[in-house]
Write an enzyme that holds these catalytic residues in place. Structure first.
Site, PDB file in Angstrom:
ATOM      1  N   ASP A   8       0.812  -1.432   0.047  1.00 31.89           N
ATOM      2  CA  ASP A   8       0.049   0.039   0.109  1.00 31.89           C
ATOM      3  C   ASP A   8       0.860   1.267  -0.194  1.00 31.89           C
ATOM      4  OD1 ASP A   8      -2.726   1.429   0.084  1.00 31.89           O
ATOM      5  OD2 ASP A   8      -2.216   1.915   2.094  1.00 31.89           O
ATOM      6  N   GLU A  10       0.766   5.604   0.473  1.00 33.77           N
ATOM      7  CA  GLU A  10       0.072   7.001   0.576  1.00 33.77           C
ATOM      8  C   GLU A  10       1.047   8.082  -0.093  1.00 33.77           C
ATOM      9  OE1 GLU A  10      -2.653   6.722   1.923  1.00 33.77           O
ATOM     10  OE2 GLU A  10      -2.579   4.845   2.961  1.00 33.77           O
ATOM     11  N   HIS A  59      -5.107  10.909   4.435  1.00 32.09           N
ATOM     12  CA  HIS A  59      -3.961  10.082   5.049  1.00 32.09           C
ATOM     13  C   HIS A  59      -3.348  10.577   6.522  1.00 32.09           C
ATOM     14  CE1 HIS A  59      -1.009  12.443   2.889  1.00 32.09           C
ATOM     15  NE2 HIS A  59      -1.165  11.828   2.059  1.00 32.09           N
ATOM     16  N   HIS A 153      -6.088   4.357   6.024  1.00 32.79           N
ATOM     17  CA  HIS A 153      -5.287   5.092   5.013  1.00 32.79           C
ATOM     18  C   HIS A 153      -3.803   5.359   5.684  1.00 32.79           C
ATOM     19  CE1 HIS A 153      -8.482   5.633   2.673  1.00 32.79           C
ATOM     20  NE2 HIS A 153      -9.379   5.876   3.549  1.00 32.79           N
ATOM     21  N   ASP A 158      -3.485  -0.587   6.492  1.00 30.29           N
ATOM     22  CA  ASP A 158      -4.108  -1.067   5.484  1.00 30.29           C
ATOM     23  C   ASP A 158      -3.528  -2.260   4.741  1.00 30.29           C
ATOM     24  OD1 ASP A 158      -5.960   1.096   5.512  1.00 30.29           O
ATOM     25  OD2 ASP A 158      -5.384   2.151   3.706  1.00 30.29           O
TER      26      ASP A 158
END
Length: 175
Positions: A8, A10, A59, A153, A158
């Protein structure tokens, strides 16, 4: 041992093509045969650019929080090594994460790791009553995985729930 990596990211915004960059990456590598975690890599990254306020609202990561963190150039080799050492890269919304990872690799002169990939969002339409692509929280609900919206987030959180959903989905014959 069959290694898979759940990922994942951000980012500073939604468009890698327009110069947005990764500010946090989580790569959790599992032995698919035993489902044991064999490597956990979570890193915040200084993007050398502002963060879109809309992205920050999602986030919660500000540019000030990234000061002193490594740049992508400093982490690219390790990210490449982890992904390349896996049989498959798995993400929830791979169509978002993969171009960011590929774009960052190319930006610093690295090759894009060539591995199989799997998206739990694209392959999780069974989890919603109308067949739409599920949000991660919806996928968790469908599989009975605890999901904390206040922790969502963050790349590491996540990725952890993504992996739990993946394994439960495999067990139930959905993946």
């Amino acid at each position: 041992m069959t290694l898979i990596t759940c990922a994942d990211t951000e980012t500073t915004g939604l468009s890698q093509e327009k110069g947005d960059k990764i500010i946090e990456i989580a790569l959790l590598t599992y032995d698919l045969d035993t489902r044991s975690l064999v490597n956990r890599y979570v890193q915040r990254i200084d993007p050398d650019r502002p963060i879109d306020p809309a992205a920050q609202a999602v986030h919660g990561i500000s540019y000030e929080m990234l000061m002193g963190c490594p740049k992508w150039e400093d982490v690219a080799d390790e990210v490449h090594r982890i992904i390349s050492g896996s049989k498959c890269l798995i993400a929830h919304n791979l169509a978002f994460d993969a171009p960011f990872i590929a774009g960052e690799m190319l930006r610093v002169g690295k090759t894009v790791p060539l591995v199989n990939s799997f998206c739990t969002m694209d392959n999780g339409r069974w989890a919603t009553f109308n067949g739409k692509s599920p949000k991660l929280g919806e996928l968790c609900f469908a599989l009975g995985v605890d999901y904390d919206p206040t922790a969502a987030h963050a790349a590491d959180y996540d990725t952890e729930v993504l992996a739990e959903c993946l394994f439960k989905g495999i067990d139930r014959g959905f993946y």
